[in-house]
Design an enzyme around this catalytic site. Structure first.
Site, mmCIF file in Angstrom:
data_model
loop_
_atom_site.group_PDB
_atom_site.id
_atom_site.type_symbol
_atom_site.label_atom_id
_atom_site.label_comp_id
_atom_site.label_asym_id
_atom_site.label_seq_id
_atom_site.Cartn_x
_atom_site.Cartn_y
_atom_site.Cartn_z
ATOM 1 C CB CYS A 132 4.267 -9.096 2.918
ATOM 2 S SG CYS A 132 3.472 -9.630 1.374
ATOM 3 N N PRO A 166 0.803 -0.225 -6.437
ATOM 4 C CG PRO A 166 0.633 1.867 -7.446
ATOM 5 C CD PRO A 166 0.362 1.157 -6.155
ATOM 6 C CG ASN A 288 -0.431 -7.239 2.436
ATOM 7 O OD1 ASN A 288 -1.476 -6.927 3.011
ATOM 8 N ND2 ASN A 288 -0.082 -6.707 1.282
#
Length: 310
Positions: A132, A166, A288
């Site tokens: 990102c 995660p 992002n």
């Protein structure tokens, strides 16, 4: 072109919804996960998209697998390596949203056209969407480097902690390494460095990116114009992408650490960015994640346009 999404988490689900809502050239043909109770798989089924919770093996076993051209991988760097190996014999085009970097780095407004015809038979087989932070900042470094040599590029990507799931947290090391390499290979910097900050502020803040480029004395008006042009190119597929202020220029003192890092460059170009998500599925602060799914879909759409008969 028909596409499958591997990974039924936030990124995969957002990508699925983007295809359903707005893409006229890439249509979802499967959503693949490993948790049969995941919200992403349940949502895909409500949309009428075939699903499997058996991972890449479940994708290969699906009816209609042979008609799928593009596979988006929204899992993790380690999982992508296994998925790519399993899919290699089947001739699919993989668009990798993890930092695995098995294929060439692609940042749509910078180098996508150079990779549309790569790979066996004139088709790209595995493209990597960097990270990102890379998708947000590499265009700026490339915009500077097409006007003046960038001896050193340093980027800081600050994202809301709540937008880092995660997969993102598990790939922090890969994030910094992959982004730094792509700043060099795609952005054109002689040396690159990437830093990510997980901002715990509540309410969550939008993605913010800082780009520092060390170069030589140059036409600063041309650099600023190049940055504005590139920002508009990114905003064409990520509407929430914007400059927070005009590019800043500063002559560095001879003893500034950036001079040593750059090998002698004295002009610092600083660009400050903000990325607001489209909120198709993810919250607006998760720019992002939005810039990754938007860049991946943009890449797939260009591949579809180049190969309309497939």
């Amino acid at each position: 072109m028909k596409a499958a999404v591997i990974g039924s988490g936030n990124i995969g689900t957002d990508l699925l919804i983007k295809m359903i809502r707005g893409s006229g050239t890439v249509t979802p043909a499967a959503m693949i996960g490993i948790d049969p109770d995941s919200e992403g798989l349940a949502r895909a089924r409500r949309f009428g998209v075939p699903t499997s919770s058996d991972g890449v093996a479940g994708l290969i076993a699906l009816d209609g697998f042979e008609d799928i051209d593009i596979v988006f991988d929204a899992t993790s760097a380690a999982a992508h390596r296994a998925n790519a190996a399993a899919l290699a014999p089947h001739g699919k085009t993989l668009v990798d949203l993890t930092p695995a970097a098995l294929g060439p780095y692609v940042v749509p407004p910078v180098n996508l056209d150079a990779h549309l015809d790569a790979g066996p038979g004139g088709r790209v087989t595995n493209v990597n969407m960097v990270t990102c932070g890379g998708q947000a900042t590499i265009p700026v470094v490339a915009a500077v480097s097409r006007v003046a040599p960038v001896h050193y590029a340093e980027i800081v990507a600050s994202i809301a902690s709540r937008s880092a799931g995660p997969g993102t947290r598990a790939n922090i090391d890969e994030f910094t390494e992959t982004t730094a390499r792509a700043l060099e290979q795609v952005g054109g910097a002689r040396r690159g460095k990437a830093i990510i900050v997980l901002n715990p502020a509540e309410p969550p803040l939008l993605m913010r990116d800082t780009v520092h480029c060390v170069t030589d004395d140059c036409d600063t008006a041309r650099v600023a114009a190049s940055v504005h042009e590139m920002a508009a190119a990114v905003a064409a597929y990520v509407p929430g992408y914007r400059l927070k202020q005009e590019p800043q220029f500063r002559t560095l003192a001879a003893d500034d650490p950036l001079v040593a890092l750059s090998g002698g460059g004295r002009l610092l170009v600083s660009v400050y960015l903000e990325v607001e998500g489209a909120a198709h599925y993810l919250p607006a602060y998760a720019g992002n994640l939005d810039i990754m799914t938007s860049a991946a879909l943009r890449t797939a759409e260009r591949l579809a346009e180049r190969n309309p008969a497939r």
